[in-house]
Design a protein around this motif. Structure first.
Motif, PDB file in Angstrom:
ATOM      1  N   GLY A 360     -10.782  -3.093  -9.514  1.00 61.38           N
ATOM      2  CA  GLY A 360     -10.436  -4.488  -9.747  1.00 61.38           C
ATOM      3  C   GLY A 360      -8.982  -4.676 -10.136  1.00 61.38           C
ATOM      4  O   GLY A 360      -8.362  -5.684  -9.792  1.00 61.38           O
ATOM      5  N   GLY A 361      -8.425  -3.707 -10.853  1.00 58.55           N
ATOM      6  CA  GLY A 361      -7.049  -3.833 -11.301  1.00 58.55           C
ATOM      7  C   GLY A 361      -6.023  -3.609 -10.201  1.00 58.55           C
ATOM      8  O   GLY A 361      -4.995  -4.291 -10.142  1.00 58.55           O
ATOM      9  N   LEU A 362      -6.291  -2.668  -9.306  1.00 59.62           N
ATOM     10  CA  LEU A 362      -5.317  -2.331  -8.271  1.00 59.62           C
ATOM     11  C   LEU A 362      -5.343  -3.294  -7.085  1.00 59.62           C
ATOM     12  O   LEU A 362      -4.327  -3.488  -6.411  1.00 59.62           O
ATOM     13  N   ALA A 363      -6.500  -3.894  -6.809  1.00 61.73           N
ATOM     14  CA  ALA A 363      -6.663  -4.702  -5.599  1.00 61.73           C
ATOM     15  C   ALA A 363      -5.713  -5.907  -5.512  1.00 61.73           C
ATOM     16  O   ALA A 363      -5.115  -6.139  -4.454  1.00 61.73           O
ATOM     17  N   PRO A 364      -5.565  -6.732  -6.557  1.00 62.59           N
ATOM     18  CA  PRO A 364      -4.682  -7.908  -6.412  1.00 62.59           C
ATOM     19  C   PRO A 364      -3.234  -7.543  -6.105  1.00 62.59           C
ATOM     20  O   PRO A 364      -2.583  -8.200  -5.280  1.00 62.59           O
ATOM     21  N   TYR A 365      -2.726  -6.500  -6.760  1.00 63.17           N
ATOM     22  CA  TYR A 365      -1.346  -6.085  -6.506  1.00 63.17           C
ATOM     23  C   TYR A 365      -1.197  -5.562  -5.084  1.00 63.17           C
ATOM     24  O   TYR A 365      -0.224  -5.900  -4.381  1.00 63.17           O
ATOM     25  N   ALA A 366      -2.171  -4.767  -4.642  1.00 64.93           N
ATOM     26  CA  ALA A 366      -2.133  -4.261  -3.269  1.00 64.93           C
ATOM     27  C   ALA A 366      -2.200  -5.414  -2.273  1.00 64.93           C
ATOM     28  O   ALA A 366      -1.528  -5.389  -1.233  1.00 64.93           O
ATOM     29  N   ALA A 367      -2.997  -6.434  -2.584  1.00 66.47           N
ATOM     30  CA  ALA A 367      -3.109  -7.584  -1.691  1.00 66.47           C
ATOM     31  C   ALA A 367      -1.762  -8.282  -1.525  1.00 66.47           C
ATOM     32  O   ALA A 367      -1.366  -8.658  -0.411  1.00 66.47           O
ATOM     33  N   GLY A 368      -1.067  -8.467  -2.621  1.00 68.54           N
ATOM     34  CA  GLY A 368       0.244  -9.109  -2.554  1.00 68.54           C
ATOM     35  C   GLY A 368       1.232  -8.314  -1.718  1.00 68.54           C
ATOM     36  O   GLY A 368       1.988  -8.873  -0.907  1.00 68.54           O
ATOM     37  N   LYS A 369       1.244  -7.006  -1.898  1.00 68.04           N
ATOM     38  CA  LYS A 369       2.156  -6.153  -1.135  1.00 68.04           C
ATOM     39  C   LYS A 369       1.819  -6.152   0.351  1.00 68.04           C
ATOM     40  O   LYS A 369       2.707  -6.198   1.212  1.00 68.04           O
ATOM     41  N   LEU A 370       0.524  -6.087   0.673  1.00 66.76           N
ATOM     42  CA  LEU A 370       0.112  -6.087   2.076  1.00 66.76           C
ATOM     43  C   LEU A 370       0.494  -7.398   2.762  1.00 66.76           C
ATOM     44  O   LEU A 370       0.941  -7.405   3.910  1.00 66.76           O
ATOM     45  N   ALA A 371       0.307  -8.502   2.046  1.00 68.11           N
ATOM     46  CA  ALA A 371       0.654  -9.805   2.621  1.00 68.11           C
ATOM     47  C   ALA A 371       2.157  -9.924   2.849  1.00 68.11           C
ATOM     48  O   ALA A 371       2.608 -10.521   3.837  1.00 68.11           O
TER      49      ALA A 371
END
Length: 428
Positions: A360-371
């Motif tokens: 849960g902690g890593l997913a939002p940051y990864a989402a921002g970078k991927l976008a």
């Protein structure tokens, strides 16, 4: 989010073990109401920052990936803190752990509101996560120890507080955030300060338990295949969950108030389906098939978000609907975790929480970078894929789920025994 999982299973146990004709769960001593109020405010933190994420990005000139670190710092610290909450509460007692958690939340939420940089807010949000871990880990123990009308009544009250908090958090965040992005942080600080005073005044001191928990106990517990399988499944599921929760506000392009209303609808479905939908689905299909079906539908829902990210109406509806799948998964998965692991329930809870909050902690940051590097659709495709992989991981433990179901059916015990089990469990 994420803290409801440890309590939803308790509701099920209470439903099976509670005595008929029990006293109304809402006729409680003042001490119980003090902690329940603090629980409502604490659970608001799950979705409180969602409505202000775009406003933070604009006001502090930060990228979406930088802003999503508010989730990452909060949840990663919560994950690590899960290894220590049992260690702390087994040495200083539940009330002192509760008070320590409240003090940290008040301090760090106020500091986040006063901060002038995204880095500062992210850092203070991490301290908030530590306080929240300490508070959530012990709040149920205090409620059960002070409640009248039996264990089942205490759990109903606790679950009610959880549902209210999850639903109101985004609404409050939207309303206060409409004034200023600092509003939600200061609002939590004020409300939690009131809860702290009430807790100090009304809750009786609680002695430490006889058995002390080691920091390494949860890590050792992950050697058990059943617990590790459930933890990895939850990590992948939470990747999809927090991709939706942490990044979906950006492509919606809504105002702060409007985002608050959207995620309030999401929170209402989380609460309703955790309490009412999950028990009926499990009773009809059993643990394994209910989880397979629910995870598959959740993966489809995220895939719809990925395919139609540019359609605001579709995006809003799909995000709100995801709350139903999240609520069901939270309840059924935690029940399975608490019965599949051959270790003490507090240790199982801590080990499981540690693994799942990492995802849960890593997913939002990864989402921002991927976008930023690809397109806005990619994070959601990855989230949907992660949930599908979770089904495969879970299937490797199919026989363990069957054993867990048989164990749950056999656990028809008096309320007093439930009280002992779950009271301790919340310490981890």
């Amino acid at each position: 989010m994420t803290d409801s999982e440890d309590t939803s299973a308790t509701v099920q146990e209470a439903a099976h073990g509670g005595a008929p004709g029990a006293v109304s769960p809402f006729r409680q001593p003042k001490a119980v109401w003090a902690v329940a109020f603090a629980c409502v405010i604490s659970f608001m933190g799950i979705g409180l920052v969602d409505p202000i994420l775009p406003a933070l990005a604009d006001g502090l000139r930060a990228s979406p990936s930088q802003v999503t670190l508010l989730f990452t710092s909060y949840l990663v610290v919560t994950a690590v803190a899960m290894l220590f909450t049992g260690f702390v509460s087994s040495r200083i007692g539940a009330k002192r752990t509760l008070v320590a958690g409240l003090i940290l939340i008040v301090a760090f939420s106020a500091l986040a509101g006063a901060s002038g940089s995204i880095a500062g807010i992210v850092g203070f949000r991490a301290g908030w996560g530590l306080g929240n871990a300490l508070f959530i880990a012990t709040s149920l123990a205090v409620i059960v120890g002070s409640a009248s009308g039996g264990f089942a009544g205490a759990i109903i009250l606790y679950e009610t507080a959880l549902g209210i908090g999850i639903a109101i958090g985004p609404l409050l965040g939207g309303e206060l955030g409409g004034i200023s992005w600092r509003g939600p942080f200061f609002g939590v600080a004020v409300l939690m300060a009131l809860a702290l005073v009430a807790t100090l005044t009304l809750v009786q001191p609680t002695p430490p338990p006889a058995h002390r928990t080691s920091v390494l106990d949860p890590l050792r517990a992950l050697r058990h295949r059943g617990l590790l399988t459930m933890g990895l499944t939850a990590l992948l599921y939470n990747w999809g969950f927090f991709t939706v929760l942490g990044y979906a506000p950006f492509p919606m392009h809504l105002g702060t108030h409007q985002l608050g209303y959207v995620f309030t609808g999401w929170g209402v479905l989380v609460a309703v389906f955790a309490v009412f939908g999950a028990p009926r689905l499990q009773a009809r299909l059993g643990i394994a098939r209910a989880l397979y079906l629910n995870l598959a539908l959740f993966a489809v829902d995220i895939a719809v978000i990925a395919a139609f990210t540019d359609s605001r109406t579709t995006l809003i509806v799909a995000v709100i609907v995801s709350g139903a799948f999240i609520g069901i998964n939270n309840t059924i998965t935690t029940q399975a975790v608490m019965t599949v692991a051959p270790v003490e329930r507090p240790v199982a809870s801590a080990a499981y929480g540690f693994v799942r909050f990492i995802g849960g902690g890593l997913a939002p940051y990864a989402a921002g970078k991927l976008a930023e590097h690809y397109t806005v659709h990619v994070p959601f495709w990855l989230g949907s894929g992660a949930v599908l992989v979770a089904i495969g991981v879970l299937a490797t433990g199919h026989s363990l789920l069957a054993d867990a179901e048989r164990t749950q059916q056999a656990e028809v015990r008096p309320p007093a025994e439930h009280t002992g089990d779950r009271t301790v469990a919340q310490g981890g």
